[in-house]
Design a protein around this motif. Structure first.
Motif, mmCIF file in Angstrom:
data_model
loop_
_atom_site.group_PDB
_atom_site.id
_atom_site.type_symbol
_atom_site.label_atom_id
_atom_site.label_comp_id
_atom_site.label_asym_id
_atom_site.label_seq_id
_atom_site.Cartn_x
_atom_site.Cartn_y
_atom_site.Cartn_z
ATOM 1 N N TYR A 102 -12.885 12.007 -11.147
ATOM 2 C CA TYR A 102 -11.669 11.629 -10.431
ATOM 3 C C TYR A 102 -11.882 10.362 -9.602
ATOM 4 N N GLY A 103 -10.850 9.530 -9.582
ATOM 5 C CA GLY A 103 -10.830 8.343 -8.746
ATOM 6 C C GLY A 103 -9.445 8.185 -8.130
ATOM 7 N N GLU A 104 -9.277 7.120 -7.363
ATOM 8 C CA GLU A 104 -7.997 6.893 -6.679
ATOM 9 C C GLU A 104 -7.720 5.397 -6.571
ATOM 10 N N VAL A 105 -6.487 5.014 -6.851
ATOM 11 C CA VAL A 105 -6.031 3.643 -6.617
ATOM 12 C C VAL A 105 -5.394 3.609 -5.234
ATOM 13 N N VAL A 106 -5.953 2.811 -4.330
ATOM 14 C CA VAL A 106 -5.548 2.862 -2.918
ATOM 15 C C VAL A 106 -4.612 1.727 -2.517
ATOM 16 N N ALA A 107 -3.995 1.068 -3.492
ATOM 17 C CA ALA A 107 -3.003 0.047 -3.164
ATOM 18 C C ALA A 107 -1.844 0.685 -2.400
ATOM 19 N N PHE A 108 -1.138 -0.121 -1.619
ATOM 20 C CA PHE A 108 0.035 0.357 -0.897
ATOM 21 C C PHE A 108 1.296 0.099 -1.722
ATOM 22 N N SER A 109 2.396 0.663 -1.283
ATOM 23 C CA SER A 109 3.664 0.495 -1.999
ATOM 24 C C SER A 109 4.231 -0.908 -1.832
ATOM 25 N N GLU A 110 3.896 -1.558 -0.705
ATOM 26 C CA GLU A 110 4.402 -2.897 -0.421
ATOM 27 C C GLU A 110 3.242 -3.899 -0.422
ATOM 28 N N PRO A 111 3.502 -5.162 -0.755
ATOM 29 C CA PRO A 111 2.425 -6.176 -0.763
ATOM 30 C C PRO A 111 2.150 -6.737 0.622
ATOM 31 N N TRP A 112 1.813 -5.845 1.565
ATOM 32 C CA TRP A 112 1.493 -6.267 2.920
ATOM 33 C C TRP A 112 -0.008 -6.541 3.078
ATOM 34 N N TYR A 113 -0.788 -5.535 2.732
ATOM 35 C CA TYR A 113 -2.237 -5.654 2.925
ATOM 36 C C TYR A 113 -2.844 -6.592 1.883
ATOM 37 N N THR A 114 -2.464 -6.408 0.616
ATOM 38 C CA THR A 114 -2.829 -7.340 -0.451
ATOM 39 C C THR A 114 -1.601 -7.541 -1.331
ATOM 40 N N GLU A 115 -1.704 -8.487 -2.248
ATOM 41 C CA GLU A 115 -0.604 -8.718 -3.181
ATOM 42 C C GLU A 115 -0.467 -7.585 -4.195
ATOM 43 N N GLU A 116 -1.513 -6.793 -4.365
ATOM 44 C CA GLU A 116 -1.495 -5.676 -5.308
ATOM 45 C C GLU A 116 -0.706 -4.506 -4.721
ATOM 46 N N THR A 117 0.126 -3.867 -5.520
ATOM 47 C CA THR A 117 0.884 -2.700 -5.094
ATOM 48 C C THR A 117 0.645 -1.545 -6.060
ATOM 49 N N ILE A 118 1.101 -0.374 -5.676
ATOM 50 C CA ILE A 118 0.988 0.791 -6.549
ATOM 51 C C ILE A 118 1.594 0.516 -7.921
ATOM 52 N N HIS A 119 2.766 -0.100 -7.935
ATOM 53 C CA HIS A 119 3.458 -0.273 -9.214
ATOM 54 C C HIS A 119 2.898 -1.440 -10.032
ATOM 55 N N SER A 120 2.374 -2.467 -9.385
ATOM 56 C CA SER A 120 1.686 -3.504 -10.164
ATOM 57 C C SER A 120 0.381 -2.950 -10.725
ATOM 58 N N ALA A 121 -0.267 -2.048 -9.954
ATOM 59 C CA ALA A 121 -1.500 -1.420 -10.439
ATOM 60 C C ALA A 121 -1.226 -0.545 -11.662
ATOM 61 N N LEU A 122 -0.113 0.162 -11.660
ATOM 62 C CA LEU A 122 0.243 0.975 -12.826
ATOM 63 C C LEU A 122 0.362 0.110 -14.082
ATOM 64 N N HIS A 123 1.011 -1.035 -13.940
ATOM 65 C CA HIS A 123 1.161 -1.955 -15.072
ATOM 66 C C HIS A 123 -0.202 -2.408 -15.594
ATOM 67 N N VAL A 124 -1.074 -2.822 -14.691
ATOM 68 C CA VAL A 124 -2.385 -3.336 -15.098
ATOM 69 C C VAL A 124 -3.238 -2.220 -15.703
ATOM 70 N N LEU A 125 -3.189 -1.041 -15.128
ATOM 71 C CA LEU A 125 -3.934 0.089 -15.677
ATOM 72 C C LEU A 125 -3.497 0.407 -17.108
ATOM 73 N N GLN A 126 -2.201 0.539 -17.300
ATOM 74 C CA GLN A 126 -1.681 0.954 -18.606
ATOM 75 C C GLN A 126 -1.895 -0.103 -19.686
ATOM 76 N N ASP A 127 -1.632 -1.361 -19.341
ATOM 77 C CA ASP A 127 -1.582 -2.404 -20.368
ATOM 78 C C ASP A 127 -2.897 -3.142 -20.575
#
Length: 367
Positions: free
Chosen positions: A45-70
């Motif tokens: 098990y692992g965890e993607v710790v991006a936030f929902s908004e691009p505040w802390y970094t430009e990466e977000t939960i939903h951009s991470a989903l795209h990169v993971l899948q594709d």
């Protein structure tokens, strides 16, 4: 190990207490839980710790989903690897997206450790049975922050990080220091200051702070170097450090005296170990930072902090700091101000997959 299946669980849970920083307030937390299964049925098990908004970094939960899948998952599925460092190498061709990479790589570290019947800490090179930990207090009225510090002192926390902004830093720090003149105290404004605030930051030197974390923007190495020459309080870089190259730039420019390592921010545990080795070799103090994670990442951070070079208590608070119920058992708990390093193989705890599924907004399966 041949990776046979990968599952992603997009979960969301409310925080026990809203978490406020200079760039926003969090009342709930989205996360992506990663589950890797190998051909013999063992899982990690692992965890993607991006936030929902691009505040802390430009990466977000939903951009991470795209990169993971594709991009990332196709590089691993139905392929065989011998060591987690090979996973990190597979991802080098893709720029950025460190948190998506870290989620998959972390799951493979768990899997690898279980297969070899060793703890994750042992797999990483850790040698501590327990680690001292710190806690983060979000921005609030100074009186309320004081009460939180008193409560956390009673629980045994050994280092206190307070979130501030450029508008309230002096008021908050002076109030806390009047009541607690000797506790290990640091501040974090999450890049809220600018180079024009040097005189303002100089005034904080008298409070004997452990460090000021990430006062300026993430790519402002030169500005941080100018500041560090002007103040006696150590500067610590957080958002600026996304790779070993960033560490090298920061230390060459003398932009800081302390580094915080967050596996999610630097692309995973393999890169975290590389940064650890480099900083130990350069005699630079380092510590493990937190990202309001579930117990999966929290235990990974505990294992990382068990390496000998991590000498400052990290942001590895108990599960109860943020969650009514964590998704692991036993949960992360404090005992006399310390967190024990799990002794079982892999993470050394059980993931409550029933709870993960109940919290899931969507589940993705790849075979």
């Amino acid at each position: 190990m041949l990776i046979q299946q990968i599952e992603l669980f997009l979960i969301e849970q409310p925080l026990k207490i809203p978490f406020k920083t200079s760039y926003g307030t969090y009342e709930k937390r989205e996360s992506i839980i990663v589950k890797i299964l190998e051909v013999d049925g063992l899982s990690g098990y692992g965890e993607v710790v991006a936030f929902s908004e691009p505040w802390y970094t430009e990466e977000t939960i939903h951009s991470a989903l795209h990169v993971l899948q594709d991009f990332l998952i196709p590089k691993l599925l139905n392929k065989q690897f011998n060591h987690p460092s090979e996973i990190a190498s597979q991802f080098n061709q893709f720029k950025g997206n460190q948190m998506a990479k870290a989620g998959l790589e972390g799951a493979y570290w768990d899997l690898y450790s279980k297969q070899h019947s060793i703890t994750l800490a042992q797999a990483l090179g850790g040698n501590k049975a327990e680690i001292p930990v710190g806690v983060v207090i979000s921005i609030d009225e100074p009186g309320k922050m004081l009460k939180q510090i008193g409560d956390y002192l009673a629980e045994g926390y050994e280092r206190f990080k307070i979130k501030v902004s450029r508008e309230n830093d002096y008021e908050i720090v002076s109030t806390i220091r009047n009541s607690y003149p000797t506790i290990p105290l640091m501040i974090d404004a999450n890049s809220d200051y600018s180079i024009e605030d040097i005189q303002k930051l100089k005034k904080l030197d008298k409070f004997d702070l452990l460090m000021i974390e990430q006062p300026f923007g993430e790519r402002q190495f030169i500005e941080h170097a100018i500041l560090q020459k002007e103040i006696s309080t150590p500067v610590c870089l957080d958002e600026s450090i996304c790779s070993i190259e960033d560490v090298q730039i920061a230390l060459e420019l003398e932009a800081c005296k302390i580094i915080t390592v967050k596996p999610g921010r630097v692309g995973g545990l393999t890169n975290s170990i590389e940064i650890h080795r480099y900083c130990v070799d350069k005699n630079i103090p380092i510590w493990v930072g937190g990202m309001i994670e579930t117990g999966i990442s929290r235990i990974q951070n505990v294992a990382l902090a068990s390496l000998p070079g991590f000498t400052i208590p990290g942001d590895i608070s108990a599960s109860s700091r943020h969650w009514e119920h964590d998704i692991i058992y036993p949960e992360v708990a404090l005992l006399n101000g310390k967190v024990k390093v799990p002794e079982g193989p892999g993470l050394g705890v059980e993931v409550d997959e029933e709870r993960v599924r109940s919290l899931s907004k969507k589940i993705y399966r790849f075979t």
